[in-house]
Scaffold this active site. Structure first.
Site, mmCIF file in Angstrom:
data_model
loop_
_atom_site.group_PDB
_atom_site.id
_atom_site.type_symbol
_atom_site.label_atom_id
_atom_site.label_comp_id
_atom_site.label_asym_id
_atom_site.label_seq_id
_atom_site.Cartn_x
_atom_site.Cartn_y
_atom_site.Cartn_z
ATOM 1 N N ASP A 177 -6.896 -4.015 -5.545
ATOM 2 C CA ASP A 177 -6.518 -2.689 -5.060
ATOM 3 C C ASP A 177 -5.086 -2.316 -5.468
ATOM 4 O OD1 ASP A 177 -8.163 -4.413 -3.493
ATOM 5 O OD2 ASP A 177 -8.241 -2.990 -1.842
ATOM 6 N N ASP A 235 0.778 -1.237 0.000
ATOM 7 C CA ASP A 235 0.000 0.000 0.000
ATOM 8 C C ASP A 235 0.814 1.293 0.000
ATOM 9 O OD1 ASP A 235 -2.704 -0.966 -0.022
ATOM 10 O OD2 ASP A 235 -2.354 -1.752 1.995
HETATM 11 N N1 GLY Z 1 -7.363 -1.122 -0.121
HETATM 12 C C1 GLY Z 1 -8.186 -1.564 0.921
HETATM 13 C C2 GLY Z 1 -9.603 -1.182 0.739
HETATM 14 O O1 GLY Z 1 -9.991 -0.695 -0.295
HETATM 15 O O2 GLY Z 1 -10.355 -1.373 1.684
#
Ligand code: GLY
Length: 393
Positions: free
Chosen positions: A175, A113
């Site tokens: 994601d 992330d």
């Molecule tokens: N990237 C984690 C979410 O969208 O909850």
């Protein structure tokens, strides 16, 4: 930077969009004024030492977490997006103050992330300040993210340590497409060319395995480390393995729109448009999806964050393709999010948007404000404003 072809299309769409326009420039500015009011309350009452705001408690105060929470880039990102509008030096200082604690993330390799965390904070800041220290931090973070690339699968591992020698499998979530923007930016701004190769390989592998024939996306895939084979296709935050988790679909739509902008490769545009088509086909009349498009009536929560992310992507997709229907859909959702049904009106709140869902399966952050909803809402409105002013994004 958009190519001339895209700028011309952007102006064409802008001109055509006026007649169908739902939000006026004054209404967009009104939301930014409200954001300023809310975030001023937040920055006046919070300290950096207590952590980065992630989501709002029921009493309206922010829940603050350490910098390694995947959401840490969004609060500073919101401050930068507000500063981009008001050009007020006090807001710049505030944005710098809330960005600075994230610096150690440049070497943080525990999950994927860091693209969200560093590019939404330092990335926004660099666009506005050209601060060379910010650039150096972004470039180093991109290199750190690249260490999570798994050559056998041709993809970047999302979760879990990459240093564990007993690892036999690893997981990748849709994601992760969002983290590629930082890598592509780095490769164009003094970083290694390999970063671009890794980003394209990740996008191509995701395109191959993460989508169903109808353009909807699986959330979480498990890969076998040695062979790179896909073992499982599941959900993590969605309703079911074969359902369409709204935010995941929004990440897919945004991710491939961004990939096309950055590479001009038609295959990414096709993927983005397919992701958009099923999203728009299944969207309810008010333009805001439930947290999962297949969520039962017993769990009917809307997800403002998915609507905000998808809207930002759709504004851009409209500029890249010249298709007004994307702009109209984005504008409809943004207009709905700008009503009192979604804006966090009321003395107690210090945030912008209510009614997002983080992880319903864990009863975590259900029907609340979350910082990424605010961030992508402001980004989408900034983009919409530029379109209405006939400017490139
Ligand atoms: N990237 C984690 C979410 O969208 O909850």
């Amino acid at each position: 930077m958009l190519s001339n072809k895209f700028v011309v299309l952007g102006v064409m769409v802008a001109v055509g969009a006026w007649s169908a326009s739902a939000m006026t420039l004054e209404e967009i500015d009104g939301v930014f004024e409200f954001a300023e009011l809310q975030y001023k309350k937040a920055t006046d009452s919070l300290t950096v030492e207590e952590g980065i705001p992630r989501n709002s408690h029921a009493d309206g105060t922010w829940n603050q977490l350490g910098i390694t929470s995947w959401t840490s880039g969004f609060f500073p990102g919101c401050l930068w997006l507000i500063y981009a509008q008001n050009q007020d030096d006090d807001w710049k200082k505030e944005a710098q103050k809330w960005t600075a604690p994230l610096e150690p993330l440049k070497t943080y390799d525990h999950h994927h992330d860091v693209g969200f965390m560093v590019f939404c904070s330092y990335g926004e800041g660099y666009r506005l300040t050209q601060d060379p220290e910010y650039k150096a931090i972004i470039l180093q973070t991109a290199d750190t993210l690249a260490t999570r690339f798994r050559p056998s699968g041709g993809i970047i591992q999302s979760w879990g340590s990459i240093h564990n020698e007993n690892t036999k499998t690893y997981r990748v979530i849709i994601d992760n497409m969002m983290n590629l923007e930082m890598m592509l930016w780095a490769s164009k701004n003094g970083g290694d060319e390999t970063l671009k190769a890794i980003a394209l390989t990740h996008a191509d592998t995701t395109m191959k395995h993460h989508f169903r024939p109808d353009g909807s996306s699986f959330h979480k895939l498990t890969y076998e480390l040695e062979s790179g084979k896909v073992l499982l296709k599941q959900t993590h935050q969605g309703y079911a393995d074969d359902s369409m988790w709204a935010r995941g679909q929004a990440w897919a739509l945004y991710g491939y729109t961004m990939m096309y902008r950055e590479t001009e490769e038609e295959r990414y545009l096709e993927t983005a448009e397919k992701a958009a088509a099923i999203y728009l086909k299944r969207l309810p009349k008010d333009g805001i999806p439930r947290w999962d498009f297949d969520a039962p009536d017993s769990k009917p929560f809307k997800d403002a964050s998915a609507a905000a992310i998808a809207s930002s992507a759709l504004v851009e997709l409209s500029q890249l393709t010249g298709k007004k229907e994307y702009l109209a859909a984005a504008e409809k959702a943004l207009e709905e999010l700008s009503t009192d049904r979604y804006l966090a009106k009321g003395e107690k709140y210090q945030c912008l948007l209510l009614h997002s869902v983080g992880n319903l399966n864990r009863t975590s952050e259900v029907d609340v404000n979350i910082s990424y909803a605010d961030y992508y809402f402001l980004e989408a409105l900034s983009r919409l404003k530029k379109v209405k002013q006939g400017q490139p994004l």
